[in-house]
Scaffold this active site. Structure first.
Site, short mmCIF file in Angstrom:
data_model
loop_
_atom_site.label_atom_id
_atom_site.label_comp_id
_atom_site.label_asym_id
_atom_site.label_seq_id
_atom_site.Cartn_x
_atom_site.Cartn_y
_atom_site.Cartn_z
N GLN A 286 0.95 -1.16 0.00
CA GLN A 286 0.05 -0.03 -0.16
C GLN A 286 0.96 1.21 -0.02
OE1 GLN A 286 -3.20 0.08 -0.27
NE2 GLN A 286 -4.13 -1.69 0.47
N TYR A 315 -6.32 -12.82 -1.62
CA TYR A 315 -5.62 -11.65 -2.19
C TYR A 315 -4.65 -11.20 -1.18
CZ TYR A 315 -9.75 -11.86 -5.12
OH TYR A 315 -10.73 -12.22 -5.96
N GLU A 336 -2.88 -16.18 -2.75
CA GLU A 336 -2.28 -15.10 -3.76
C GLU A 336 -1.94 -15.79 -5.02
OE1 GLU A 336 -1.68 -12.15 -5.66
OE2 GLU A 336 -2.14 -11.73 -3.87
N ASP A 384 -9.40 -8.49 -0.14
CA ASP A 384 -9.01 -7.23 -0.52
C ASP A 384 -8.58 -7.22 -1.96
OD1 ASP A 384 -7.52 -4.62 -0.84
OD2 ASP A 384 -6.02 -5.13 0.32
N CYS A 411 -11.08 -1.12 -3.07
CA CYS A 411 -10.48 0.24 -3.55
C CYS A 411 -11.28 0.80 -4.72
CB CYS A 411 -9.00 -0.23 -4.02
SG CYS A 411 -9.09 -1.24 -5.33
#
Length: 456
Positions: A286, A315, A336, A384, A411
């Protein structure tokens, strides 16, 4: 049949700005036909010149302001608005936070979702927050320049103060630019696919104060490479990593496949919520560390962990959320799709002496279906996802595991609203959404939503 438009290119009109688009552009309506206007705010009376029209909407530029909004910030460098670096820099910060909350509310209403939306969690100082930059290097009038592209173009706007990046990053970019000039190392020419340096990428650790510089080159060799390395090491004492990434392709993708270490180590080290992370040049991490702490703390709070829960972090990237959850859960399983990120997550668990995590490479929906067949029953699933949101196959797999709670870190409010609508139909009730301003001065907004199983 040709559509009759109420306005045409080059028309000059006097009107009032009605709204802001999700991209932060002013919206004026002429007989219900929307015109998108850069650097215009709701309530402002303006004289516009129409620059482009199509069947459904058009674009216009402000020729003159007849009145200005009390929410306007004066004296903003127009380059910030033109390049998309800080397209909301002309809007007062408290108004930006309200705008972002309203974006989410509007999208929920379109999906007929009645979900409480908290006030947006903002920053005390909404500038110089980014820990990563990727800037193009080009020749302009015979001189090597760095800057940012004008929106929807490949026209470079030269720039040295990027307003939202860490000042250490802005300084590093200037040093690299000046050293490339000094050594006569050429910039990339994208029209002819010639020249050497395409991009400069810089990462900065806000807690470690380490600096990573990546030179993205078209060629495998860099002229005067040793002198370049020596000069950068001398002028950037905080630099702990200097890498060369080779991208020989004719492409808009920034990084190529081959990464070479020129100086220092391959990782940048940083700390988040008490855990250390080694971050490679390609890793997702991030970009706003201060707000990431707030985002993850809200996610932790919404997960309501007691230490007895099994948690799946879909994720999971390099393990930032997983390792934050691990201190409060019985076991955290991270998934992932990028194999290198899974290796990084395992490495980060090891350096933090965290033993109650398992990381698996693969598509989240496939891995979860496999775990379900093995009898795994998670209490909480944390997601996420990227901007495109969740695939319906993932939602089906998550619901099939029947967790008590799902924590959705988003997001993109548009795909969040779509996905929450599907979850609602499948027996999961969204309880509340908390927006977090991860990207001040831009229209982007992240949020945390908690969903609880209703027993359907």
């Amino acid at each position: 049949m040709k559509v009759q438009l109420p306005v045409h290119k080059k028309d000059v009109i006097t009107t009032t700005i009605d709204d802001l688009s999700y991209e932060g552009m002013g919206v004026a309506k002429v007989d219900h036909y929307p015109l998108f206007v850069e650097n215009a705010l709701p309530g402002e009376k303006v004289i516009l010149k129409v620059t482009k029209t199509n069947k459904n909407y058009g674009f216009a530029d402000v020729q003159e302001w007849l009145s200005k909004s009390p929410e306007r910030v004066e004296g903003v460098n127009v380059a910030y608005l033109q390049t998309g670096i800080a397209p909301l820099a002309h809007l007062k910060y408290d108004a930006q936070l309200k705008f972002k909350r309203q974006q989410i509310i509007n999208l929920f209403q379109k999906q007929h979702l009645d979900i409480p939306v908290a006030e947006t969690v903002g920053m005390t100082d909404p500038y110089h927050y980014r820990n990563k930059a990727q800037v193009p290097v080009r020749m302009i009038n015979g001189k090597l320049m760095t800057g940012f592209y004008k929106k929807h173009s490949h026209q470079l706007v030269p720039m040295t103060d990027f307003k939202i990046q860490a000042e250490a990053i802005d300084h590093a970019i200037k040093v690299v630019r000046d050293t490339l000039r000094e050594l006569n190392i050429s910039a990339y020419d994208e029209q002819n696919h010639t020249g050497t340096v395409r991009n400069i990428m810089v990462r900065y650790g806000f807690t470690s104060h380490e600096l990573m510089v990546v030179l993205v080159t078209r060629t495998a060799t860099i002229p005067q490479r040793d002198r370049l390395v020596a000069r950068l090491c001398e002028q950037l004492p905080m630099m702990t990593s200097l890498l060369q990434n080779v991208n020989e392709q004719v492409t808009n993708v920034i990084l190529g496949k081959h990464m070479h270490l020129l100086f220092g180590k391959r990782y940048l080290s940083d700390e988040l919520l008490g855990n250390s992370f080694d971050i490679s040049a390609q890793s997702f991490y991030q970009v706003n560390p201060q707000q990431t702490r707030n985002l993850y703390q809200i996610a932790l709070q919404e997960a309501q962990l007691t230490g007895e829960e099994t948690v799946i972090d879909a994720y999971c990237g390099i393990g930032t959320i997983s390792l934050s959850l691990a201190a409060y859960a019985k076991h955290v399983f991270g998934i992932e799709v990028v194999d290198q990120a899974v290796q990084d997550a395992r490495h980060n668990a090891k350096i933090n002496h965290i033993n109650n995590t398992t990381f698996k490479a693969g598509k989240a929906e496939n891995v979860m279906q496999h775990w379900q067949k093995q009898g795994m029953q998670p209490d909480v699933i944390v997601v996420d996802p990227p901007r495109k949101g969740l695939d319906e196959s993932f939602i089906n797999a998550a619901v099939a595991m029947q967790p008590q709670r799902i924590v959705y870190v988003s997001c993109n409010p548009a795909t969040l609203a779509r996905d929450l609508s599907i979850f609602t139909e499948m027996g999961y009730q969204p309880v509340r959404t908390t927006p977090v301003d991860m990207f001040p001065m831009t229209p982007h907004v992240e949020s945390v939503t908690v969903l609880e199983r209703t027993g359907k």
